[in-house]
Write a protein that holds these residues in place. Structure first.
Motif, short mmCIF file in Angstrom:
data_model
loop_
_atom_site.label_atom_id
_atom_site.label_comp_id
_atom_site.label_asym_id
_atom_site.label_seq_id
_atom_site.Cartn_x
_atom_site.Cartn_y
_atom_site.Cartn_z
N UNK A 185 0.84 -1.21 0.00
CA UNK A 185 0.00 0.00 0.00
C UNK A 185 0.87 1.25 0.00
N UNK A 186 1.92 1.25 0.83
CA UNK A 186 2.82 2.40 0.87
C UNK A 186 3.50 2.64 -0.48
N UNK A 187 3.87 1.54 -1.15
CA UNK A 187 4.52 1.66 -2.45
C UNK A 187 3.62 2.37 -3.45
N UNK A 188 2.35 1.96 -3.48
CA UNK A 188 1.41 2.58 -4.41
C UNK A 188 1.11 4.04 -4.03
N UNK A 189 0.95 4.29 -2.73
CA UNK A 189 0.66 5.65 -2.30
C UNK A 189 1.84 6.58 -2.56
N UNK A 190 3.06 6.08 -2.34
CA UNK A 190 4.24 6.89 -2.62
C UNK A 190 4.36 7.17 -4.11
N UNK A 191 4.03 6.17 -4.92
CA UNK A 191 4.03 6.40 -6.37
C UNK A 191 2.97 7.42 -6.75
N UNK A 192 1.88 7.43 -6.00
CA UNK A 192 0.80 8.37 -6.26
C UNK A 192 1.26 9.80 -6.00
N UNK A 193 2.12 9.99 -4.99
CA UNK A 193 2.66 11.33 -4.71
C UNK A 193 3.44 11.84 -5.91
N UNK A 194 4.22 10.97 -6.51
CA UNK A 194 4.98 11.36 -7.70
C UNK A 194 4.03 11.77 -8.82
N UNK A 195 2.95 11.01 -8.98
CA UNK A 195 1.97 11.33 -10.01
C UNK A 195 1.33 12.68 -9.75
N UNK A 196 1.01 12.97 -8.50
CA UNK A 196 0.39 14.25 -8.14
C UNK A 196 1.27 15.42 -8.55
N UNK A 197 2.57 15.32 -8.27
CA UNK A 197 3.47 16.41 -8.61
C UNK A 197 3.63 16.57 -10.12
N UNK A 265 11.28 13.59 5.72
CA UNK A 265 10.73 14.94 5.97
C UNK A 265 11.30 15.98 5.01
N UNK A 266 12.59 15.86 4.66
CA UNK A 266 13.19 16.80 3.71
C UNK A 266 12.50 16.71 2.35
N UNK A 267 12.31 15.48 1.85
CA UNK A 267 11.67 15.31 0.54
C UNK A 267 10.24 15.82 0.56
N UNK A 268 9.52 15.56 1.65
CA UNK A 268 8.15 16.05 1.76
C UNK A 268 8.13 17.58 1.72
N UNK A 269 9.08 18.21 2.41
CA UNK A 269 9.17 19.67 2.41
C UNK A 269 9.44 20.21 1.01
N UNK A 270 10.37 19.59 0.30
CA UNK A 270 10.68 20.02 -1.07
C UNK A 270 9.45 19.87 -1.97
N UNK A 271 8.75 18.76 -1.84
CA UNK A 271 7.56 18.52 -2.65
C UNK A 271 6.49 19.57 -2.37
N UNK A 272 6.27 19.87 -1.09
CA UNK A 272 5.26 20.87 -0.72
C UNK A 272 5.62 22.24 -1.30
N UNK A 273 6.89 22.62 -1.23
CA UNK A 273 7.32 23.92 -1.76
C UNK A 273 7.06 23.99 -3.27
N UNK A 274 7.46 22.95 -4.01
CA UNK A 274 7.20 22.94 -5.45
C UNK A 274 5.70 22.95 -5.74
N UNK A 275 4.93 22.21 -4.94
CA UNK A 275 3.48 22.14 -5.13
C UNK A 275 2.85 23.52 -4.99
N UNK A 276 3.28 24.26 -3.98
CA UNK A 276 2.75 25.61 -3.76
C UNK A 276 3.16 26.53 -4.90
N UNK A 277 4.43 26.44 -5.33
CA UNK A 277 4.91 27.30 -6.42
C UNK A 277 4.12 27.04 -7.70
N UNK A 278 3.93 25.76 -8.04
CA UNK A 278 3.20 25.43 -9.27
C UNK A 278 1.77 25.98 -9.24
N UNK A 279 1.09 25.80 -8.12
CA UNK A 279 -0.30 26.23 -8.04
C UNK A 279 -0.44 27.74 -7.98
N UNK A 280 0.45 28.41 -7.25
CA UNK A 280 0.41 29.87 -7.19
C UNK A 280 0.69 30.46 -8.57
N UNK A 281 1.66 29.89 -9.27
CA UNK A 281 1.98 30.38 -10.61
C UNK A 281 0.80 30.17 -11.55
#
Length: 293
Positions: A185-197, A265-281
């Motif tokens: 389940x974690x493998x699929x959910x983690x892959x889903x995070x990549x898809x979201x970005x 936690x570092x990767x999650x932080x990087x992902x969140x920052x990019x996610x915010x930048x993409x949506x704000x832009x």
């Protein structure tokens, strides 16, 4: 949906063209012992660098752990094909990227954006509705992928050994075991995070671009190019700030990140920052975009 079902069935049937007999299944210990002997000879006779030694030593320790604790290899259970089918998330990502890239840019290409903007809904609401619909599409494909992979794998392998643990080696080459259901389940959910970005990036490109063809080509190109150079950039410490070095969170399931200094936690932080930048832009560009032409 039909393409997803066909691809899953073909992949799993190909990896399991002949169902193993009870006798063949009982020989997994012999096969692992032979693999351990071969890997030990490789370590004694060849020297290809520390990374190669860690990989071979990890495989030896995992095989020995299977033998010592009488745990059948994951490949001989339905979870083996389940984990292999997780790679098909790239198919889901490509399909969703095409939808996301055409979502906004296609309106400008066809000229239908004017029909949306003359309605009482605000631009923010229009953009949000398109973003939500894109993710609804991706989630539907994701659920179909997971359920179909489980059912097809179970039919071919049988639903026995479902509680067998998953064995992996951490970065220190020590073998560990974890719950196989949770790991799948974690493998699929983690892959889903990549898809979201990836989808969020494609949606941003669609918002910035006025051409659906350019948006689709650019989004798919960045997706494949961005993920293909991950291994090459891993040798540089600054690459830990690169988006695609962090989107594959499955690297933390086995305790072997692409770059040693990276943490979950570092990767999650990087992902969140990019996610915010993409949506704000996306929001800023769409809000100010001229549609009179």
């Amino acid at each position: 949906m039909g393409l997803i079902l066909t691809t899953i069935g073909f992949l799993i049937a190909q990896t399991y063209s002949v169902k193993p007999s009870q006798v063949a299944s009982a020989d997994w210990k012999i096969n692992m012992q032979q693999q351990i002997q071969n890997d030990t000879q490789l370590l004694n006779n060849m020297n290809r660098g520390p990374d190669w030694k860690v990989r071979i030593t990890s495989r030896i320790n995992m095989n020995q752990y299977h033998i010592d604790h009488n745990i059948p290899p994951t490949e001989e259970t339905l979870w083996g094909n389940m984990l292999n089918a997780a790679d098909l998330m790239i198919v889901v990502s490509v399909m969703t990227v095409i939808i996301a890239a055409d979502s906004v840019a296609g309106e400008f290409t066809d000229g239908t954006i004017k029909l949306l903007l003359i309605r009482p809904a605000s631009r923010a609401k229009i953009l949000l509705s398109k973003y939500i619909s894109t993710f609804t599409f991706s989630i539907v494909l994701f659920v179909i992928l997971f359920i179909t992979a489980f059912l097809v794998s179970g039919i071919l392998h049988g639903f026995h050994d479902m509680s067998a643990p998953y064995i992996y080696a951490s970065s220190d080459t020590i073998a560990h075991e974890t719950n196989i259901v949770q790991h799948a389940i974690n493998t699929y959910l983690y892959q889903c995070i990549q898809m979201v970005m990836i989808v969020t990036m494609a949606f941003m490109i669609s918002t910035v671009s006025r051409s659906s063809s350019i948006a689709i080509a650019l989004s798919v190109g960045i997706m494949f190019a961005g993920t293909s150079i991950v291994g090459f950039l891993a040798q540089y410490n600054w690459a830990k700030f690169y988006l695609f070095e962090n989107t594959d969170l499955t690297q933390y399931l086995n305790g072997s990140p692409n770059i040693a200094s990276m943490t979950l936690p570092f990767s999650v932080t990087v992902i969140v920052v990019y996610f915010i930048i993409f949506n704000v832009l996306s929001w800023l560009v769409f809000r100010k975009k001229d549609v009179t032409a």
